[in-house]
Design a protein around this motif. Structure first.
Motif, short mmCIF file in Angstrom:
data_model
loop_
_atom_site.label_atom_id
_atom_site.label_comp_id
_atom_site.label_asym_id
_atom_site.label_seq_id
_atom_site.Cartn_x
_atom_site.Cartn_y
_atom_site.Cartn_z
N THR A 14 59.66 12.28 -13.09
CA THR A 14 60.53 13.38 -13.54
C THR A 14 59.67 14.48 -14.16
O THR A 14 58.65 14.21 -14.78
CB THR A 14 61.57 12.88 -14.57
OG1 THR A 14 62.32 14.01 -15.03
CG2 THR A 14 60.91 12.22 -15.77
N HIS A 15 60.12 15.71 -13.99
CA HIS A 15 59.43 16.86 -14.59
C HIS A 15 60.28 17.44 -15.73
O HIS A 15 60.03 18.56 -16.17
CB HIS A 15 59.16 17.93 -13.53
CG HIS A 15 58.24 17.45 -12.44
ND1 HIS A 15 56.87 17.46 -12.57
CD2 HIS A 15 58.51 16.93 -11.22
CE1 HIS A 15 56.33 16.98 -11.46
NE2 HIS A 15 57.30 16.64 -10.63
N SER A 16 61.22 16.65 -16.19
CA SER A 16 62.11 17.12 -17.25
C SER A 16 61.39 17.13 -18.60
O SER A 16 60.67 16.18 -18.94
CB SER A 16 63.34 16.20 -17.35
OG SER A 16 64.11 16.53 -18.48
N PRO A 17 61.58 18.18 -19.39
CA PRO A 17 60.96 18.22 -20.73
C PRO A 17 61.73 17.40 -21.77
O PRO A 17 61.28 17.23 -22.90
CB PRO A 17 61.03 19.72 -21.09
CG PRO A 17 62.22 20.23 -20.33
CD PRO A 17 62.29 19.43 -19.07
N LYS A 18 62.88 16.86 -21.37
CA LYS A 18 63.73 16.11 -22.31
C LYS A 18 63.16 14.73 -22.59
O LYS A 18 62.42 14.16 -21.79
CB LYS A 18 65.15 16.00 -21.75
CG LYS A 18 65.86 17.34 -21.59
CD LYS A 18 67.25 17.17 -21.02
CE LYS A 18 67.95 18.51 -20.85
NZ LYS A 18 69.30 18.37 -20.26
N GLU A 19 63.55 14.17 -23.73
CA GLU A 19 63.13 12.84 -24.14
C GLU A 19 63.69 11.80 -23.16
O GLU A 19 64.87 11.82 -22.82
CB GLU A 19 63.65 12.54 -25.55
CG GLU A 19 63.36 11.14 -26.05
CD GLU A 19 61.87 10.86 -26.11
OE1 GLU A 19 61.41 9.97 -25.37
OE2 GLU A 19 61.18 11.54 -26.89
N THR A 20 62.84 10.87 -22.69
CA THR A 20 63.27 9.88 -21.70
C THR A 20 63.17 8.44 -22.21
O THR A 20 63.15 7.49 -21.42
CB THR A 20 62.41 10.01 -20.43
OG1 THR A 20 61.04 9.80 -20.76
CG2 THR A 20 62.60 11.37 -19.79
N LYS B 266 56.48 10.59 -16.37
CA LYS B 266 56.91 11.90 -16.84
C LYS B 266 55.76 12.90 -16.68
O LYS B 266 54.68 12.71 -17.23
CB LYS B 266 57.35 11.80 -18.30
CG LYS B 266 58.04 13.04 -18.83
CD LYS B 266 58.60 12.76 -20.21
CE LYS B 266 59.29 13.99 -20.77
NZ LYS B 266 59.84 13.76 -22.11
N LYS B 267 56.00 13.96 -15.90
CA LYS B 267 55.00 15.02 -15.73
C LYS B 267 55.65 16.36 -16.03
O LYS B 267 56.48 16.83 -15.26
CB LYS B 267 54.44 15.02 -14.31
CG LYS B 267 53.59 13.79 -13.99
CD LYS B 267 53.03 13.89 -12.58
CE LYS B 267 52.17 12.66 -12.24
NZ LYS B 267 51.63 12.74 -10.87
N VAL B 268 55.30 16.92 -17.12
CA VAL B 268 55.91 18.20 -17.53
C VAL B 268 54.97 19.35 -17.16
O VAL B 268 53.78 19.29 -17.45
CB VAL B 268 56.22 18.20 -19.03
CG1 VAL B 268 56.85 19.52 -19.44
CG2 VAL B 268 57.12 17.02 -19.38
#
Length: 507
Positions: free
Chosen positions: A473-479, A505-507
């Motif tokens: 996911t490239h989402s900046p939200k907490e996962t 996670k890759k932002v």
């Protein structure tokens, strides 16, 4: 190419031979023999072996005719009378032993799907009705199918286990005790009036489209025949009903030179159509004389490429119908769409491992759309309510078996720490255990990726390498929550596929 279809129906055994004729099929031989299997099934629950013997002889006769025409593709199907016979397994074995034919007993939903595809194929030529809400009606001998059609797709359907012959056989003993047998049938059918009215409440039906021997005969009584499509205005059918309602089957059989059994079926069918005109508010009926089960099956066999387009339309209708069921039960649409999207991506990425086909992808898609539908009843044990709602629903294009697969996937989707041994014991005697298990493992993973019901991960990327499944996911939200949910469901996935999923996670 020449092909043949033998249809073992409730009243007749029919045999049609056809050849392909560019865009359509051309029937070159049509035979039928009255056997009235439904009379046995609907009254005693079993078909006598005397009739099985006659049926076997007729099948062998049809086989010889097929050989004369060089019909190499011969398909034998059975419908309601066979399907509902308690001694079906013994009948099929006897017929195969005597004739060599393996009979394909069609699921009720499968039978209706073939009819609807053939109705669409014939109806779509009439552009003047393109913008209207249309009701497709198929009154069979043992059941009635209803489907709403809008913008080129079927968006909802109902299947009622009552048909013209079944009603006649059920009420036969009451006929001699009433002066108006048609009114008696109508009173019985009133049971279905309110449920159908509620189902159609958001539709504005002006026309309903149908086919069948009874409605063709009734149209003939109104002087409508020898046309590709017959148009019956509401007032003409009502007038016919008024003229016939005081007559019994004996009087009708004498007046129109038909059997009393046929006369009973006509009276039942007339009551059905009058009820449907009233409940739908339709102004007229369009009848397609050429549409029947055998023609649909012949079209499929002789013009398979053209048939594929209508099959694809039916699969699109399956998805639309599923979403409409979700809306009826106020499902959480955003979460459903997210899980559906993730499930499809996972299915496609895992194709080398699961070895499932396009049809299984459709079943998984339906399960993803409806997996949480049971929350409408109660959040507590919603998985059980999801199972019951799906199992009891009509989803156009799905057979009973496929509906069972989807409902079982929904039942097990939410268990947090599902152990493969416990799960396997619950499906020990289920023939589709492996299929269900593979699709379930994928749905559970997709559901975990949207555990917060907020689509936090956005558009994910999936990569399968060896025994590792990377979900990026490239989402900046907490996962953190999604990682936790994935861990709680990854053990089952590992047991099924031997692959460990991980969220990156890759932002």
């Amino acid at each position: 190419m020449v092909a043949g279809v033998i249809n073992i129906g409730t009243e007749n055994i029919s045999f049609d031979i056809a050849q392909n004729d560019q865009d359509d099929i051309d029937i070159i031989e049509s035979l039928d023999y009255p056997l009235f299997l439904g009379r046995d099934t609907f009254t005693t629950g079993r078909i006598s072996f005397e009739k099985v013997e006659i049926l076997s002889k007729k099948l062998l006769g049809f086989k010889r005719v097929a050989e004369e025409y060089g019909a190499s593709k011969l398909k034998v199907v059975g419908t309601t009378a066979l399907r509902e016979a308690e001694n079906l397994d013994f009948i099929l074995d006897q017929i195969e032993t005597r004739t060599g034919f393996t009979i394909d007993v069609l699921d009720d939903y499968e039978e209706k799907s073939h009819i609807y595809m053939e109705l669409i194929r014939n109806f779509e030529k009439y552009k003047k009705y393109k913008r209207d809400d249309i009701l497709f009606v198929y009154i069979g001998t043992g059941s009635m199918g209803l489907a709403t059609y809008s913008k080129g797709l079927i968006d909802s359907s109902q299947n009622i286990k009552i048909g013209s012959v079944k009603v006649s056989e059920m009420l036969r003993e009451l006929e001699e005790n009433t002066l108006h047998y048609s009114n008696l049938i109508r009173e019985y059918l009133n049971t279905f009036y309110q449920p159908i009215k509620v189902w159609l409440s958001n539709k504005k039906i002006k026309t309903f489209v149908t086919c069948g021997n009874e409605i063709e005969f009734l149209a003939g009584l109104l002087g409508k025949n020898e046309e590709e499509v017959l148009n019956i205005p509401q007032e003409e059918l009502n007038e016919l009903f008024q003229n016939l309602k005081s007559k019994n089957a004996t009087e009708l059989s004498r007046e129109y030179d038909i059997s009393e059994s046929k006369a009973n079926s006509l009276l039942s069918a007339l009551a059905f159509y009058r009820l449907l005109l009233e409940v739908s508010g339709a102004e007229n009926i369009l009848v397609f004389p050429k549409v029947n089960l055998s023609r649909s099956l012949l079209f499929q066999r002789l013009l398979s490429r053209k048939y594929r387009r209508f099959f694809n339309l039916l699969e699109k209708s399956t998805i639309i119908s599923s979403r409409n069921i979700g809306k009826r039960y106020f499902y959480e649409e955003t979460h459903s769409q997210t899980v559906e999207k993730y499930a499809m991506k996972l299915f496609d990425a895992l194709e080398p491992v699961h070895q499932l086909g396009k049809r299984h992808r459709l079943l998984l898609q339906v399960a993803a759309i409806l997996h949480d539908i049971g929350k409408y009843v109660n959040i507590k044990r919603h998985y059980l309510h999801s199972y019951n709602i799906i199992k009891g629903s009509e989803i156009i294009g799905l057979t009973s078996r496929e509906l069972d697969i989807v409902s079982r996937i929904a039942y097990f989707h939410s268990a947090q720490d599902l152990e493969i041994d416990d799960y396997s014991s619950q499906l020990e005697n289920i023939p589709d255990k492996i299929l269900i298990t593979k699709m379930l493992a994928i749905l559970r993973l997709a559901d975990a990726l949207d555990v917060a019901h907020e689509n936090k991960l956005g558009d994910i990327e999936i990569n399968l390498k060896g025994n590792r499944l990377s979900i990026t996911t490239h989402s900046p939200k907490e996962t953190l929550l999604e990682e936790w949910a994935l861990k709680r469901k990854d053990n089952f996935f590992l047991e099924v596929f031997g692959i460990l999923p991980e969220l990156l996670k890759k932002v």
